[in-house]
Motif scaffolding. Structure first.
Motif, mmCIF file in Angstrom:
data_model
loop_
_atom_site.group_PDB
_atom_site.id
_atom_site.type_symbol
_atom_site.label_atom_id
_atom_site.label_comp_id
_atom_site.label_asym_id
_atom_site.label_seq_id
_atom_site.Cartn_x
_atom_site.Cartn_y
_atom_site.Cartn_z
ATOM 1 N N HIS A 1 43.123 -19.947 47.047
ATOM 2 C CA HIS A 1 42.573 -20.007 48.402
ATOM 3 C C HIS A 1 43.710 -19.970 49.408
ATOM 4 O O HIS A 1 44.868 -20.222 49.079
ATOM 5 N N GLY A 2 43.383 -19.611 50.625
ATOM 6 C CA GLY A 2 44.365 -19.625 51.699
ATOM 7 C C GLY A 2 45.314 -18.445 51.651
ATOM 8 O O GLY A 2 45.161 -17.516 50.860
ATOM 9 N N PHE A 3 46.310 -18.522 52.519
ATOM 10 C CA PHE A 3 47.255 -17.420 52.671
ATOM 11 C C PHE A 3 48.702 -17.808 52.399
ATOM 12 O O PHE A 3 49.584 -16.972 52.443
ATOM 13 N N SER A 4 48.953 -19.062 52.157
ATOM 14 C CA SER A 4 50.317 -19.514 51.897
ATOM 15 C C SER A 4 50.468 -19.890 50.430
ATOM 16 O O SER A 4 49.585 -20.544 49.866
ATOM 17 N N PRO A 5 51.585 -19.528 49.816
ATOM 18 C CA PRO A 5 51.761 -19.848 48.409
ATOM 19 C C PRO A 5 52.045 -21.322 48.137
ATOM 20 O O PRO A 5 52.065 -21.739 46.986
ATOM 21 N N PHE A 6 52.249 -22.124 49.174
ATOM 22 C CA PHE A 6 52.523 -23.543 48.964
ATOM 23 C C PHE A 6 51.255 -24.394 48.944
ATOM 24 O O PHE A 6 51.200 -25.415 48.275
ATOM 25 N N THR A 7 50.243 -24.017 49.686
ATOM 26 C CA THR A 7 49.052 -24.839 49.810
ATOM 27 C C THR A 7 48.232 -24.821 48.521
ATOM 28 O O THR A 7 47.822 -23.768 48.054
ATOM 29 N N GLY A 8 48.025 -26.000 47.957
ATOM 30 C CA GLY A 8 47.173 -26.126 46.784
ATOM 31 C C GLY A 8 47.742 -25.537 45.514
ATOM 32 O O GLY A 8 46.994 -25.256 44.575
ATOM 33 N N THR A 9 49.054 -25.338 45.454
ATOM 34 C CA THR A 9 49.698 -24.798 44.251
ATOM 35 C C THR A 9 50.818 -25.741 43.827
ATOM 36 O O THR A 9 51.166 -26.677 44.540
ATOM 37 N N SER A 10 51.434 -25.437 42.710
ATOM 38 C CA SER A 10 52.577 -26.232 42.239
ATOM 39 C C SER A 10 53.913 -25.608 42.654
ATOM 40 O O SER A 10 54.954 -26.001 42.145
ATOM 41 N N LEU A 11 53.896 -24.671 43.590
ATOM 42 C CA LEU A 11 55.131 -23.975 43.960
ATOM 43 C C LEU A 11 56.221 -24.935 44.423
ATOM 44 O O LEU A 11 57.369 -24.836 43.974
ATOM 45 N N ASP A 12 55.912 -25.866 45.301
ATOM 46 C CA ASP A 12 56.929 -26.793 45.796
ATOM 47 C C ASP A 12 57.549 -27.578 44.638
ATOM 48 O O ASP A 12 58.775 -27.678 44.530
ATOM 49 N N MET A 13 56.728 -28.121 43.769
ATOM 50 C CA MET A 13 57.249 -28.898 42.636
ATOM 51 C C MET A 13 58.060 -28.013 41.695
ATOM 52 O O MET A 13 59.093 -28.438 41.179
ATOM 53 N N THR A 14 57.618 -26.792 41.486
ATOM 54 C CA THR A 14 58.365 -25.871 40.627
ATOM 55 C C THR A 14 59.747 -25.606 41.212
ATOM 56 O O THR A 14 60.760 -25.681 40.498
ATOM 57 N N LEU A 15 59.799 -25.312 42.509
ATOM 58 C CA LEU A 15 61.095 -25.058 43.150
ATOM 59 C C LEU A 15 62.002 -26.283 43.055
ATOM 60 O O LEU A 15 63.184 -26.174 42.722
ATOM 61 N N ARG A 16 61.459 -27.454 43.354
ATOM 62 C CA ARG A 16 62.267 -28.683 43.302
ATOM 63 C C ARG A 16 62.759 -28.950 41.886
ATOM 64 O O ARG A 16 63.897 -29.381 41.695
#
Length: 188
Positions: A101-116
């Motif tokens: 959902h949405g248009f940003s890859p950060f919202t509601g995904t694990s992208l931030d945690m993966t990057l960190r």
């Protein structure tokens, strides 16, 4: 960002976006950039978009663009060829961060945690589109504390005048702008 067969590839419903990518050699520039990043040990994460057939997990009535897209019940269904990353950009060692959902890859995904978890503090954005996805990615990445670089010849949007205005007037306030050649030189 969304360099998928159903967005800018052979299964697209967005011919104007494909033409914008072609005008700027976006796919070739991204391919060169990713090849160099991998050789330098820089992680590559493909941020993709998909829908479940039952649309569970997706807001489907809160945005005119999504409402329009989903008039086609087969649009970008998970598990179909349409959601696959373009073959010329994919490598077995790459990671993927899907969203529903949405248009940003950060919202509601694990992208931030993966990057960190990878120790990443800087994000390099390439792909589509300058209309929604790339500005959303840049804004959220900055909000989360990342430094952001947008690869100016590896992004596209429509119409052309608007895409260039977004690079000048929005992206320039959020991110460093560089060409693929600039980054390739630094990463070699």
């Amino acid at each position: 960002m969304e360099m998928q067969r159903g967005v800018v590839g052979d299964l697209t419903k967005f011919p104007d976006l494909v033409a914008a990518c072609a005008r700027h050699d976006v796919v070739a520039n991204i391919a060169r950039l990713l090849h160099t990043a991998r050789a330098a040990g820089i992680p590559v994460i493909h941020c993709t978009a998909a829908f479940r057939p039952d649309r569970a997990g997706s807001h489907t009535a809160n945005c005119p663009f999504i409402v329009s897209l989903l008039k086609d019940p087969e649009h970008m269904l998970e598990g179909t060829a349409a959601v696959e990353v373009l073959p010329e950009l994919r490598d077995p060692g790459d990671l993927e961060s899907p969203r529903y959902h949405g248009f940003s890859p950060f919202t509601g995904t694990s992208l931030d945690m993966t990057l960190r978890s990878l120790g990443v503090s800087s994000v390099v954005a390439a792909g589509v589109s300058l209309n929604l996805g790339i500005p959303g990615l840049a804004l959220e990445a900055v909000n989360l504390g990342y430094r952001v670089t947008v690869v100016t010849d590896a992004v596209a949007g429509i119409p052309e005048e608007y895409a260039q205005a977004v690079l000048r007037n929005t992206i320039s306030l959020l991110a460093t702008r560089a060409t693929a050649a600039d980054l390739i030189e630094v990463w070699k």
